[in-house]
Scaffold this motif. Structure first.
Motif, PDB file in Angstrom:
ATOM      1  N   LEU A  40      11.450  -1.898   0.752  1.00 52.29           N
ATOM      2  CA  LEU A  40       9.498  -1.448   1.377  1.00 52.29           C
ATOM      3  C   LEU A  40       8.245  -2.110   1.197  1.00 52.29           C
ATOM      4  O   LEU A  40       8.364  -3.355   0.240  1.00 52.29           O
ATOM      5  CB  LEU A  40       9.453  -0.059   0.087  1.00 52.29           C
ATOM      6  CG  LEU A  40       8.036   0.740  -0.381  1.00 52.29           C
ATOM      7  CD1 LEU A  40       8.253   1.460   0.801  1.00 52.29           C
ATOM      8  CD2 LEU A  40       8.186   1.046  -1.268  1.00 52.29           C
ATOM      9  N   GLU A  93       3.194  -0.506   3.466  1.00 49.35           N
ATOM     10  CA  GLU A  93       3.864   1.074   2.904  1.00 49.35           C
ATOM     11  C   GLU A  93       3.485   1.212   1.135  1.00 49.35           C
ATOM     12  O   GLU A  93       3.511   2.381   1.073  1.00 49.35           O
ATOM     13  CB  GLU A  93       4.933   0.739   3.564  1.00 49.35           C
ATOM     14  CG  GLU A  93       5.195   0.629   4.728  1.00 49.35           C
ATOM     15  CD  GLU A  93       6.369   0.696   4.778  1.00 49.35           C
ATOM     16  OE1 GLU A  93       7.164   1.034   5.405  1.00 49.35           O
ATOM     17  OE2 GLU A  93       8.037  -0.029   4.274  1.00 49.35           O
ATOM     18  N   GLN A 123       0.090   1.657   0.714  1.00 49.66           N
ATOM     19  CA  GLN A 123      -0.520   3.407   1.380  1.00 49.66           C
ATOM     20  C   GLN A 123      -0.194   4.245   0.747  1.00 49.66           C
ATOM     21  O   GLN A 123      -0.807   4.945  -0.009  1.00 49.66           O
ATOM     22  CB  GLN A 123       0.183   3.606   2.741  1.00 49.66           C
ATOM     23  CG  GLN A 123      -0.435   2.444   3.168  1.00 49.66           C
ATOM     24  CD  GLN A 123      -0.346   2.278   5.047  1.00 49.66           C
ATOM     25  OE1 GLN A 123       1.640   2.704   4.908  1.00 49.66           O
ATOM     26  NE2 GLN A 123      -0.130   1.861   6.223  1.00 49.66           N
TER      27      GLN A 123
END
Length: 433
Positions: free
Chosen positions: A244, A248, A251
């Motif tokens: 990850l 990401e 977000q």
């Protein structure tokens, strides 16, 4: 007789299961029930709603013009006679004055109050997520102690019978039972009693902490015997192959209700900057006055008087007042932005840490379930068989089964820690719909 003793010992000790047993089917307090109770009785949520209602009401009030000022006066009365008709300047007047705040101050004050009010739904979402995570931790701690107690109590019955068997065989002077075997069995039983006392203390302490959230009545009942299987809000986090990225993760985290609440606070503080700039504009007031004059001494009517005017201040000395207020409002906005950056950085680090821990716990669970517990069971059986064949020691056989019990308890601890981690991770993923 030794064969009889060995058979008895084998029968007793083989009662220990290889994996974690079902531990009963009785009803009890479920984790989901505890979370629902805690959220329903959390006074902070009600307080937040009241605060939001207050801010909404204040917003309407802040956007309204101030009340007009009415004045009544008797002007220019002659002090020698107080005759209202003696002097032409004498008059009774009634006036009204309306003040108009600087620039867009009213609209901005109303907007700022509503922005602060819109914080609270996000704050309540964050609070519910925090309550769920906190109650999950406490419930699972109590569950861990409760189930460990049940595991030990199950094996304690076996050791009590083992003590009786060894004592009988030692007293009868038959077989290979020795005094040290009796002492060893009694010692292990005492150790189990000590562990039970410590675990009961831990369970009671966890339940008392849990009672803060769900009340004494709810916490007085036993917990369910089955370990709940929490679901990750983002299942791919549990996969070791998942990488990850920070982008990401960012977000995901920017949608967290705690971050959204800070966003609304930042918007409100930015409105405060606009409010500070309104101080450079003048504040206006409009006045209208009607003056009544009495007739003169000859009885002639005098004309009444009407006065109208405006007043305003001149914000010309701005260097030490308005300029500084703008600087203060701007610095306050940057401070809140810093709080948001720190919150995101902290949540990102904890999310990454929890992800790594969860992956390793999954690996440990697989190791325990597939290899370690079965091999320890084989070791315990082999130790007992060696003792049966006069090729092993009674203490080693007992120790092997104690090791198996400890391993089952450790497996339970890993399973509980995994659920606690999932509960913690789900808090950080509270922004995922």
């Amino acid at each position: 007789m030794k064969q009889c003793l060995n058979t008895s010992v084998l029968t007793l000790l083989m009662g220990i299961a290889v994996a974690i047993p079902a531990w009963g089917e009785e009803d009890g307090l479920e984790l989901s029930q505890a979370i629902a109770i805690a959220q329903a009785r959390d006074p902070w949520l009600s307080g937040s709603q009241y605060t939001q209602d207050a801010l909404e009401a204040e917003a309407t009030s802040a956007g309204t013009l101030p009340d007009p000022v009415v004045s009544l006066s008797a002007a220019n009365l002659p002090v020698d006679t107080f005759d209202t008709g003696q002097e032409g300047m004498t008059q009774f007047s009634v006036g009204i004055t309306q003040m108009f705040p600087r620039g867009d101050t009213l609209a901005l004050l109303e907007r700022q109050k509503r922005q602060l009010g819109r914080q609270h739904p996000f704050m309540r979402q964050d609070r519910k997520a925090k309550v769920a995570a906190t109650v999950s931790q406490l419930w699972l701690e109590a569950y861990q102690s409760q189930q460990t107690i049940m595991l030990i109590e199950k094996d304690r019955d076996l050791f009590e019978q083992l003590v009786d068997v060894t004592q009988i065989n030692y007293a009868s002077a038959l077989g290979a039972a020795r005094q040290q075997d009796v002492i060893r069995a009694q010692l292990e039983l005492i150790r189990l009693d000590d562990r039970l006392t410590s675990l009961n203390q831990q369970m009671e302490a966890s339940k008392q902490l849990l009672s803060e959230w769900i009340g004494q009545e709810a916490v007085s009942q036993p917990l369910v015997s089955e370990l709940p299987e929490l679901t990750l809000a983002m299942p791919k986090l549990a996969q070791a192959s998942t990488q990850l990225s920070r982008q990401e993760a960012g977000q995901v985290l920017v949608r967290h209700p705690a971050v959204k609440a800070l966003d609304m606070e930042i918007e409100a503080v930015k409105t405060g900057i606009d409010l500070a700039y309104q101080k450079y504009r003048p504040e206006w007031s409009v006045m209208a006055k009607y003056g009544y004059r009495d007739a003169d001494p000859q009885g002639n009517e005098r004309a009444d008087l009407f006065t109208a005017g405006v007043a305003f201040d001149l914000p010309v000395f701005t260097q030490k007042k308005q300029d500084k207020e703008v600087v203060a409002a701007t610095a306050r906005a940057e401070s809140i932005k810093t709080d948001k950056a720190l919150l995101l950085r902290n949540m990102l680090a904890k999310l990454e840490q929890s992800k790594v821990k969860l992956i390793r716990l999954n690996e440990r669970m697989a190791l325990y379930n597939k290899r370690l517990i079965p091999q320890l069971n084989e070791q315990a059986e082999a130790s007992l068989e060696a003792y049966n064949n006069d090729d092993g020691d009674f203490a080693e056989a007992v120790r092997a089964y104690i090791d198996e019990l400890d391993t089952k308890i450790e497996f339970l601890n890993i399973a509980v820690a995994r659920q606690q981690l999932i509960a913690a991770i789900n808090y950080y993923l509270a922004g995922i719909e």
